[in-house]
Design a protein around this motif. Structure first.
Motif, PDB file in Angstrom:
ATOM      1  N   LYS A  19       2.907   7.822 -12.768  1.00  0.00           N
ATOM      2  CA  LYS A  19       1.611   7.166 -12.619  1.00  0.00           C
ATOM      3  C   LYS A  19       1.468   6.050 -13.648  1.00  0.00           C
ATOM      4  CE  LYS A  19      -0.885  11.219 -10.850  1.00  0.00           C
ATOM      5  NZ  LYS A  19      -2.038  12.135 -11.087  1.00  0.00           N
ATOM      6  N   SER A  59      -1.382   2.928 -14.681  1.00  0.00           N
ATOM      7  CA  SER A  59      -2.810   2.680 -14.495  1.00  0.00           C
ATOM      8  C   SER A  59      -3.138   1.232 -14.825  1.00  0.00           C
ATOM      9  CB  SER A  59      -3.647   3.607 -15.386  1.00  0.00           C
ATOM     10  OG  SER A  59      -3.292   4.966 -15.174  1.00  0.00           O
ATOM     11  N   TYR A  60      -4.154   0.736 -14.195  1.00  0.00           N
ATOM     12  CA  TYR A  60      -4.663  -0.589 -14.557  1.00  0.00           C
ATOM     13  C   TYR A  60      -6.184  -0.540 -14.593  1.00  0.00           C
ATOM     14  CZ  TYR A  60      -4.632  -0.934  -9.399  1.00  0.00           C
ATOM     15  OH  TYR A  60      -4.782  -0.695  -8.062  1.00  0.00           O
ATOM     16  N   MET A  78      -7.427  -7.417  -9.991  1.00  0.00           N
ATOM     17  CA  MET A  78      -7.145  -6.132  -9.348  1.00  0.00           C
ATOM     18  C   MET A  78      -6.044  -6.298  -8.291  1.00  0.00           C
ATOM     19  SD  MET A  78      -7.704  -4.206  -6.351  1.00  0.00           S
ATOM     20  CE  MET A  78      -9.151  -4.842  -5.540  1.00  0.00           C
ATOM     21  N   LYS A  79      -6.107  -7.404  -7.556  1.00  0.00           N
ATOM     22  CA  LYS A  79      -5.078  -7.671  -6.548  1.00  0.00           C
ATOM     23  C   LYS A  79      -3.703  -7.839  -7.199  1.00  0.00           C
ATOM     24  CE  LYS A  79      -3.838 -11.123  -3.062  1.00  0.00           C
ATOM     25  NZ  LYS A  79      -4.240 -12.413  -2.435  1.00  0.00           N
ATOM     26  N   LYS A 120      -2.478  -4.417  -8.626  1.00  0.00           N
ATOM     27  CA  LYS A 120      -2.081  -3.511  -7.540  1.00  0.00           C
ATOM     28  C   LYS A 120      -0.730  -3.924  -6.970  1.00  0.00           C
ATOM     29  CE  LYS A 120      -3.729  -1.546  -3.177  1.00  0.00           C
ATOM     30  NZ  LYS A 120      -4.821  -1.560  -2.168  1.00  0.00           N
ATOM     31  N   THR A 121      -0.526  -5.232  -6.833  1.00  0.00           N
ATOM     32  CA  THR A 121       0.761  -5.720  -6.332  1.00  0.00           C
ATOM     33  C   THR A 121       1.898  -5.325  -7.268  1.00  0.00           C
ATOM     34  OG1 THR A 121      -0.336  -7.609  -5.284  1.00  0.00           O
ATOM     35  CG2 THR A 121       2.039  -7.777  -5.618  1.00  0.00           C
ATOM     36  N   SER A 125       1.973  -2.811  -9.298  1.00  0.00           N
ATOM     37  CA  SER A 125       2.189  -1.361  -9.199  1.00  0.00           C
ATOM     38  C   SER A 125       3.077  -1.017  -8.013  1.00  0.00           C
ATOM     39  CB  SER A 125       0.842  -0.647  -9.071  1.00  0.00           C
ATOM     40  OG  SER A 125       0.003  -0.953 -10.172  1.00  0.00           O
ATOM     41  N   ASN A 126       2.854  -1.690  -6.890  1.00  0.00           N
ATOM     42  CA  ASN A 126       3.682  -1.431  -5.708  1.00  0.00           C
ATOM     43  C   ASN A 126       5.097  -1.960  -5.880  1.00  0.00           C
ATOM     44  OD1 ASN A 126       1.535  -0.239  -4.346  1.00  0.00           O
ATOM     45  ND2 ASN A 126       0.819  -2.186  -3.525  1.00  0.00           N
TER      46      ASN A 126
END
Length: 389
Positions: free
Chosen positions: A119, A121-122, A136-137, A140-141, A143-144
């Motif tokens: 895991k 986190s951001y 956030m975008k 999230k990118t 993280s993926n």
């Protein structure tokens, strides 16, 4: 013919008042031009770029450093600091030093390689909606991408072809086509409602201020006498110069954003001209109506200020009206900027015919005609009221 002569005489009288009182010059020309340049230049890049982001990397491996470099390469994000703990990074967000931070715990790379679903986190600050959403975008990118990179390396080692790897990592590919604004230029989205909203604010205030000054300096009887006590003639003559000045200002604004900045428009020139006319006449009509309801310089200008400020929140540009509570949605119909914004979105920005926005068209016409219901009260105020500071 007689009425036209009277309107002309009152208009000349109003021009003298506009020339003598510097408030008119500042509020009708200087401040709107400053607002126009300010808002359009504030977002001249289209999107915010290089917003500060922090990193808490407790793993400190080749994989984690690769993720951080990729995050720093994004257009919207710029890694400006590294923190030893989440508490310090959170404090930096609270002190407005950074807008977001990425937390990579120790053992992330090891867990990735052994498929144990680590895991990361951001955290991002949504006090500023635009910066929070964009960061956030990006986070999230990233993280993926972390899991995808490991999966890609594993599948390549097992002999999968690039097409098979792509189908596994991205089974659905999004083909994005943004209507009318393929550049995602936020200047196009926001300046086209913020600048007209500021101009409406000044039109509201000046319309009420003009009548209030007649009452304050006891010029109401003299003003009505020039129109043989016909209040409609007096109103038309008084607001003719103001309407012309505001129209010239609005037309200059439209030429500036569409001709110089090349904002997209699908609705055609005449739709823009019609929308500009409705904006000016509807705003002046609301200002006169506000004074007619409360024939007081202070109270009418306070109402106009409140109405204009609330318009920015209830127009639907920053937060969609359909997402508001039902009572708030009903209240939005009482604000001229809401109807201006919907007309712009439907007819100018997206190029649909006016019939698709007929209700908003009728609403702006109704704001233009609102003074009709308070004409007698304005006349009575000019003839009988005594100004109270």
């Amino acid at each position: 013919m007689k009425y036209l002569i009277q309107i002309w005489q009152i208009a000349k009288r109003e021009l003298k008042i506009l020339r003598k009182n510097r408030i008119y010059g500042f509020c009708m020309v200087v401040f709107p031009l400053v607002a126009m340049v300010f808002f359009t230049s504030l977002m001249d890049e289209g999107l915010p770029e290089d917003m500060p982001v922090g990193i808490v990397d407790l793993d400190n491996t080749t994989t984690s450093r690769s993720l951080i470099r990729r995050l720093d390469a994004f257009q919207s994000s710029r890694v400006v600091a590294r923190y030893p703990s989440v508490a310090e990074a959170r404090r930096a967000i609270q002190e407005n030093q950074i807008y977001a931070f990425l937390y990579i715990p120790k053992g992330t790379t090891e867990a990735l390689l052994s498929s144990r679903r680590p895991k990361i986190s951001y955290y991002y600050n949504m006090a500023s909606v635009m910066s929070g959403s964009l960061l956030m975008k990006d986070l999230k990118t990233i993280s993926n991408l972390g899991s995808a990179a490991v999966g890609q390396a594993t599948m390549r080692a097992k002999g999968y072809t690039p097409a098979q790897i792509q189908a596994f990592l991205q089974p659905i590919r999004i083909d994005l086509h943004q209507i009318a604004n393929p550049w995602t230029n936020y200047n196009v989205y926001l300046s086209t409602v913020m600048v007209p909203g500021v101009m409406m604010l000044f039109m509201f205030l000046i319309s009420a201020y003009s009548l209030g000054m007649e009452l304050k300096f006891d010029r109401g009887k003299e003003w009505l006498a020039k129109a043989d006590n016909k209040i409609i003639v007096a109103i038309l003559g008084k607001y003719l110069p103001q309407a012309i000045v505001f129209l010239l200002l609005i037309f200059f604004y439209e030429y500036y954003i569409y001709g110089v900045l090349h904002f997209p428009y699908e609705g055609g020139v005449w739709t823009i001209v019609l929308l500009s006319l409705l904006e000016v006449f509807g705003s002046i009509g609301f200002g006169i109506f506000a004074f007619g309801l409360m024939p007081s310089l202070r109270m009418s200008m306070s109402v106009c200020s409140l109405w204009a400020v609330l318009s920015f929140s209830l127009a639907g540009s920053a937060f969609p009206v359909m997402g508001m509570d039902a009572p708030i949605q009903a209240i939005t119909w009482l604000f001229p900027l809401r109807h201006y914004y919907m007309l712009y979105q439907i007819t100018v920005f997206n190029g649909f015919p006016l019939i698709d926005a007929w209700f908003h068209l009728v609403a702006l016409i109704a704001f233009t005609l609102l003074p009709w219901f308070v004409m007698s009260k304005i006349k009575n105020a000019m003839l009988t009221y005594v100004y109270i500071p």
